[in-house]
Design a protein around this motif. Sequence first.
Motif, PDB file in Angstrom:
ATOM      1  N   UNK A 102       0.822  -1.210   0.000  1.00 51.94           N
ATOM      2  CA  UNK A 102       0.000   0.000   0.000  1.00 51.94           C
ATOM      3  C   UNK A 102       0.860   1.265   0.000  1.00 51.94           C
ATOM      4  N   UNK A 103       1.981   1.224   0.715  1.00 52.32           N
ATOM      5  CA  UNK A 103       2.901   2.362   0.715  1.00 52.32           C
ATOM      6  C   UNK A 103       3.446   2.607  -0.682  1.00 52.32           C
ATOM      7  N   UNK A 104       3.661   1.527  -1.421  1.00 48.95           N
ATOM      8  CA  UNK A 104       4.156   1.653  -2.789  1.00 48.95           C
ATOM      9  C   UNK A 104       3.075   2.197  -3.729  1.00 48.95           C
ATOM     10  N   UNK A 145       6.004  -8.252  16.563  1.00 53.46           N
ATOM     11  CA  UNK A 145       6.500  -8.512  15.203  1.00 53.46           C
ATOM     12  C   UNK A 145       5.800  -7.594  14.199  1.00 53.46           C
ATOM     13  N   UNK A 146       4.529  -7.306  14.449  1.00 54.88           N
ATOM     14  CA  UNK A 146       3.793  -6.409  13.552  1.00 54.88           C
ATOM     15  C   UNK A 146       4.361  -4.990  13.619  1.00 54.88           C
ATOM     16  N   UNK A 192       9.893  -1.404   9.567  1.00 54.08           N
ATOM     17  CA  UNK A 192      10.806  -1.852   8.509  1.00 54.08           C
ATOM     18  C   UNK A 192      10.366  -1.383   7.131  1.00 54.08           C
ATOM     19  N   UNK A 193       9.056  -1.328   6.882  1.00 49.10           N
ATOM     20  CA  UNK A 193       8.572  -1.073   5.523  1.00 49.10           C
ATOM     21  C   UNK A 193       8.014   0.330   5.313  1.00 49.10           C
ATOM     22  N   UNK A 221       4.922   7.251   9.408  1.00 49.92           N
ATOM     23  CA  UNK A 221       4.337   6.282  10.338  1.00 49.92           C
ATOM     24  C   UNK A 221       3.943   6.943  11.648  1.00 49.92           C
ATOM     25  N   UNK A 222       2.669   6.732  12.024  1.00 48.45           N
ATOM     26  CA  UNK A 222       2.140   7.330  13.248  1.00 48.45           C
ATOM     27  C   UNK A 222       1.397   6.256  14.044  1.00 48.45           C
TER      28      UNK A 222
END
Length: 262
Positions: free
Chosen positions: A103-105, A179-180, A186-187, A193-194
């Motif tokens: 989605x970021x892409x 892990x999430x 990481x991505x 990111x908030x």
Amino acid sequence: MGNQPSVPQPGTKFQVIGAGLSRTGTSSFSEALRILLNGPVYHGGTQATLGAEKEIKPLIKILDHSPPKSPSEKELVHDLLRQRLDGYAAATDMPFNGLVQELVEVYPDALVICTTRDPDAWVKSIGTITNATTKWFLRFVLFPLPGMRHFVDFTNGLGKQWVELYGKHDGVSTRDYKAHIAYLKRVVPEERLFFFDVREGWEPLCKALGKDVPKDIPFPRINDGEAIDRLAKKMINKGLMRWLAISAMVGAAIVPYYLLKR
């Protein structure tokens, strides 16, 4: 989980990727975004379970090809996401919380907001979804219901996605939650990111989005657990009633035939 599926509005700009795990207030968050962004929000769990068949089938196809393992598969996933989210201001909940990299892409200008919760409380709460979606009889009971007859395939795809992202182990634990968070860091570029706890209300969310706090509108408070429980019971009862109707129709057709044969 929301009360009803959203309807896309053509021309709506996609602005927010909801990256929070299910049972972190995603329904309340979705409704808050709808108010602030003045546009429909695609809450994955609601759209898949209460929407038409055209909602759940593309989501299953996206999950079948995630994470993409080749450039052509990545292009396919990107195209499917664009098609599914066209006309929406944001997407939240599953499966999108596990498709954040894609989605970021696709939406390089969108803000990524992860709803948060105490990890131990989350582990206890996520059992609500696990218990409601892993009943052995679901595929049979839900088969007469368009859309929901694909629900088991959807949950199987979510299970595959989970293992791909967080690894395979018994049960769900705080390890998955952590892990999430690590996956998101990481991505997603740090500036996009908030993290947001819905218990904090309007102020931090409005600050992140650059919006004014709505006047005389309380922050939405939707109990996901109760909604999921109600939906599970409703769909199971609806499926059983549909099977009874089918049985009655078959019986009405067969009995006269045998009476005539006597």
